[in-house]
Design a protein around this motif. Structure first.
Motif, mmCIF file in Angstrom:
data_model
loop_
_atom_site.group_PDB
_atom_site.id
_atom_site.type_symbol
_atom_site.label_atom_id
_atom_site.label_comp_id
_atom_site.label_asym_id
_atom_site.label_seq_id
_atom_site.Cartn_x
_atom_site.Cartn_y
_atom_site.Cartn_z
ATOM 1 N N TYR A 150 8.406 -0.249 -7.363
ATOM 2 C CA TYR A 150 7.087 0.154 -6.623
ATOM 3 C C TYR A 150 5.844 -0.543 -7.260
ATOM 4 C CZ TYR A 150 3.473 3.581 -4.831
ATOM 5 O OH TYR A 150 2.595 4.128 -4.100
ATOM 6 N N LYS A 153 4.936 -4.464 -5.955
ATOM 7 C CA LYS A 153 4.772 -4.470 -4.387
ATOM 8 C C LYS A 153 3.048 -4.597 -4.227
ATOM 9 C CE LYS A 153 8.849 -4.425 -3.426
ATOM 10 N NZ LYS A 153 9.463 -5.665 -2.948
ATOM 11 N N TYR A 163 6.246 1.357 2.905
ATOM 12 C CA TYR A 163 7.322 0.877 2.062
ATOM 13 C C TYR A 163 8.344 1.812 1.600
ATOM 14 C CZ TYR A 163 9.392 -1.236 -1.927
ATOM 15 O OH TYR A 163 10.504 -1.488 -2.906
#
Length: 241
Positions: A150, A153, A163
């Protein structure tokens, strides 16, 4: 070249933004739009129907179609990416990532994410803008079990919600809505006064737990608190019975 129904939507949006069509004012009928733009009635109907679904227009059976309240509206019946909602209105989306880090979770957030107290989780704060004006302050905690990359990104390129739904598809969600006053930091980020009312949406999202993921938690992917300036935002939807 844009499809003809998109051209009609753009024409209506431009008229609303220019003040030529005001909230609660009736817009041209399907027949009038078809004649004015040289298209079929079906094409005109598609343009109006999509704008009703997007909350820009409202339809009164037997009377006509009217310009809705000019605040953007998000659905309470489905969870969409804020970027998709803004771009579907024909507006420009942008954001500012204020925070993206790993933190030791508090007991409250640990409970909401179904992880042990003292665990490390991901925390992000992102301000989403419509035509450069802030419309959502997103304060989100993410369970790294489901989304280990995470923090790597680029959330300028895609929203966190989009996402997350790609890597851990949404299966269910809990959410609540309340009116609140926000702290100075949030008010500053939203370009409002601390005394201005906001809509606070608290949402916990789950993904389906498959056999190979049984060692993971109960499928809780993220817990998000979303703040919206009350004078720029609405929540609503269409129900059919």
């Amino acid at each position: 070249m844009q499809p003809r129904y998109v051209q009609i939507k753009t024409w209506i949006l431009n008229a609303i933004e220019a003040g030529d069509m005001k909230p609660s004012e009736q817009v041209p009928s399907e027949n009038q739009l078809a004649q004015q733009h040289g298209v079929s009635r079906m094409t005109a109907r598609r343009a109006l129907s999509e704008m009703v679904d997007e909350g820009i227009l409202m339809r009164t059976q037997g009377i006509g179609t009217f310009v809705s309240d000019n605040r953007p509206m998000s659905s309470m019946l489905e969870i969409k990416s804020i970027r998709d909602e803004i771009e579907q209105r024909g507006h420009q989306y942008s954001n500012e990532v204020l925070l993206l880090e790993k933190v030791v979770v508090s007991s409250d957030i640990a409970h909401r994410l179904a992880v042990a107290e003292g665990s490390e989780v991901f925390h992000s704060i992102i301000v989403h803008c419509e035509n450069t004006l802030p419309v959502q302050y997103e304060d989100r905690w993410v369970n790294p079990e489901w989304v280990p990359d995470y923090l790597e990104k680029d959330f300028k390129a895609q929203t966190a919600n989009y996402y997350l739904n790609q890597v851990a598809p949404l299966s269910q969600a809990d959410h609540s809505v309340e009116a609140v006053l926000v702290c100075e930091d949030i008010a500053h980020a939203l370009l409002i006064q601390p005394s201005a009312p906001c809509l606070k949406v608290t949402r916990r999202t789950f993904t389906r737990v498959h056999a190979q993921d049984i060692h993971k938690n109960n499928g809780v992917v993220s817990h998000a608190v979303l703040y919206h300036p009350g004078n720029r935002f609405r929540l609503g939807g269409h129900l059919e019975f």
